[in-house]
Design a protein around this motif. Sequence first.
Motif, PDB file in Angstrom:
ATOM      1  N   THR A 124       0.810  -1.218   0.000  1.00  0.00           N
ATOM      2  CA  THR A 124       0.000   0.000   0.000  1.00  0.00           C
ATOM      3  C   THR A 124       0.845   1.272   0.000  1.00  0.00           C
ATOM      4  OG1 THR A 124      -0.132  -0.095   2.404  1.00  0.00           O
ATOM      5  CG2 THR A 124      -1.932  -1.110   1.159  1.00  0.00           C
ATOM      6  N   SER A 125       2.095   1.180   0.395  1.00  0.00           N
ATOM      7  CA  SER A 125       2.913   2.393   0.511  1.00  0.00           C
ATOM      8  C   SER A 125       4.029   2.485  -0.529  1.00  0.00           C
ATOM      9  CB  SER A 125       3.504   2.472   1.911  1.00  0.00           C
ATOM     10  OG  SER A 125       4.362   1.377   2.123  1.00  0.00           O
ATOM     11  N   VAL A 126       4.034   1.600  -1.488  1.00  0.00           N
ATOM     12  CA  VAL A 126       5.118   1.568  -2.471  1.00  0.00           C
ATOM     13  C   VAL A 126       5.177   2.855  -3.292  1.00  0.00           C
ATOM     14  CG1 VAL A 126       5.966   0.412  -4.550  1.00  0.00           C
ATOM     15  CG2 VAL A 126       5.194  -0.939  -2.621  1.00  0.00           C
ATOM     16  N   GLU A 127       4.055   3.272  -3.832  1.00  0.00           N
ATOM     17  CA  GLU A 127       4.048   4.456  -4.703  1.00  0.00           C
ATOM     18  C   GLU A 127       4.421   5.721  -3.930  1.00  0.00           C
ATOM     19  OE1 GLU A 127       3.965   4.432  -7.960  1.00  0.00           O
ATOM     20  OE2 GLU A 127       3.839   2.269  -7.806  1.00  0.00           O
ATOM     21  N   THR A 128       3.944   5.844  -2.712  1.00  0.00           N
ATOM     22  CA  THR A 128       4.298   7.006  -1.894  1.00  0.00           C
ATOM     23  C   THR A 128       5.785   7.022  -1.597  1.00  0.00           C
ATOM     24  OG1 THR A 128       2.122   6.887  -0.869  1.00  0.00           O
ATOM     25  CG2 THR A 128       3.776   8.224   0.257  1.00  0.00           C
ATOM     26  N   PHE A 129       6.333   5.870  -1.280  1.00  0.00           N
ATOM     27  CA  PHE A 129       7.764   5.761  -0.995  1.00  0.00           C
ATOM     28  C   PHE A 129       8.585   6.143  -2.217  1.00  0.00           C
ATOM     29  CE2 PHE A 129      11.721   3.336  -0.935  1.00  0.00           C
ATOM     30  CZ  PHE A 129      12.248   3.737   0.288  1.00  0.00           C
ATOM     31  N   LYS A 130       8.197   5.619  -3.386  1.00  0.00           N
ATOM     32  CA  LYS A 130       8.930   5.925  -4.617  1.00  0.00           C
ATOM     33  C   LYS A 130       8.851   7.415  -4.944  1.00  0.00           C
ATOM     34  CE  LYS A 130       8.337   2.781  -7.966  1.00  0.00           C
ATOM     35  NZ  LYS A 130       7.634   1.773  -8.793  1.00  0.00           N
ATOM     36  N   LYS A 131       7.694   8.009  -4.734  1.00  0.00           N
ATOM     37  CA  LYS A 131       7.529   9.436  -4.984  1.00  0.00           C
ATOM     38  C   LYS A 131       8.444  10.255  -4.063  1.00  0.00           C
ATOM     39  CE  LYS A 131       4.183  13.134  -4.628  1.00  0.00           C
ATOM     40  NZ  LYS A 131       3.074  13.510  -3.786  1.00  0.00           N
ATOM     41  N   ASN A 132       8.465   9.905  -2.788  1.00  0.00           N
ATOM     42  CA  ASN A 132       9.320  10.612  -1.829  1.00  0.00           C
ATOM     43  C   ASN A 132      10.798  10.421  -2.155  1.00  0.00           C
ATOM     44  OD1 ASN A 132       7.152  11.634  -0.401  1.00  0.00           O
ATOM     45  ND2 ASN A 132       7.084   9.907   1.009  1.00  0.00           N
ATOM     46  N   CYS A 133      11.167   9.244  -2.612  1.00  0.00           N
ATOM     47  CA  CYS A 133      12.563   8.995  -3.006  1.00  0.00           C
ATOM     48  C   CYS A 133      12.952   9.872  -4.186  1.00  0.00           C
ATOM     49  CB  CYS A 133      12.769   7.531  -3.363  1.00  0.00           C
ATOM     50  SG  CYS A 133      12.823   6.428  -1.962  1.00  0.00           S
ATOM     51  N   ARG A 134      12.081   9.955  -5.174  1.00  0.00           N
ATOM     52  CA  ARG A 134      12.379  10.774  -6.356  1.00  0.00           C
ATOM     53  C   ARG A 134      12.502  12.244  -5.998  1.00  0.00           C
ATOM     54  NH1 ARG A 134       8.414   7.238  -8.800  1.00  0.00           N
ATOM     55  NH2 ARG A 134       9.535   5.617  -9.916  1.00  0.00           N
ATOM     56  N   GLU A 135      11.682  12.705  -5.052  1.00  0.00           N
ATOM     57  CA  GLU A 135      11.763  14.096  -4.617  1.00  0.00           C
ATOM     58  C   GLU A 135      13.114  14.398  -3.974  1.00  0.00           C
ATOM     59  OE1 GLU A 135       8.439  14.739  -2.039  1.00  0.00           O
ATOM     60  OE2 GLU A 135       6.996  14.784  -3.693  1.00  0.00           O
ATOM     61  N   LYS A 136      13.702  13.371  -3.333  1.00  0.00           N
ATOM     62  CA  LYS A 136      15.000  13.552  -2.678  1.00  0.00           C
ATOM     63  C   LYS A 136      16.154  13.104  -3.570  1.00  0.00           C
ATOM     64  CE  LYS A 136      13.013  13.287   1.858  1.00  0.00           C
ATOM     65  NZ  LYS A 136      13.019  12.701   3.168  1.00  0.00           N
ATOM     66  N   ARG A 137      15.850  12.945  -4.863  1.00  0.00           N
ATOM     67  CA  ARG A 137      16.834  12.627  -5.903  1.00  0.00           C
ATOM     68  C   ARG A 137      17.457  11.232  -5.749  1.00  0.00           C
ATOM     69  NH1 ARG A 137      20.244  17.343  -7.905  1.00  0.00           N
ATOM     70  NH2 ARG A 137      18.983  17.222  -9.737  1.00  0.00           N
ATOM     71  N   PHE A 138      16.686  10.287  -5.237  1.00  0.00           N
ATOM     72  CA  PHE A 138      17.082   8.882  -5.231  1.00  0.00           C
ATOM     73  C   PHE A 138      16.406   8.211  -6.417  1.00  0.00           C
ATOM     74  CE2 PHE A 138      17.401   9.837  -0.620  1.00  0.00           C
ATOM     75  CZ  PHE A 138      18.733   9.530  -0.457  1.00  0.00           C
ATOM     76  N   ALA A 139      16.934   7.079  -6.844  1.00  0.00           N
ATOM     77  CA  ALA A 139      16.359   6.364  -7.991  1.00  0.00           C
ATOM     78  C   ALA A 139      15.849   4.994  -7.541  1.00  0.00           C
ATOM     79  CB  ALA A 139      17.404   6.197  -9.086  1.00  0.00           C
TER      80      ALA A 139
END
Length: 89
Positions: free
Chosen positions: A29-44
């Motif tokens: 349930t939290s995968v997309e939110t986690f990926k979005k937050n990672c991208r905002e912090k410039r992680f891939a």
Amino acid sequence: NVVPLSGRKFANMEDKDGNSLWRVVMFKTSVETFKKNCREKRFAPRDFEYSEEGYKKLKVQREQLDDTVKRQHDLIRGLYQAAWSDAMV
């Protein structure tokens, strides 16, 4: 939500720029939110899907490579021994 204590850094998996590879386990349930937050912090972030067929294929390739390396090592060792004995005579 990330599963507590699930974050693990892979050893010896850094490139020349200092980037590293991490494994994180989380709830679906939290995968997309986690990926979005990672991208905002410039992680891939990247998804990983286990494939037993792919793993077996990789295992067979590694065994074949190990056999090839062993045969080549034995061949080179024999050639060096012959050359060394010729040089010392």
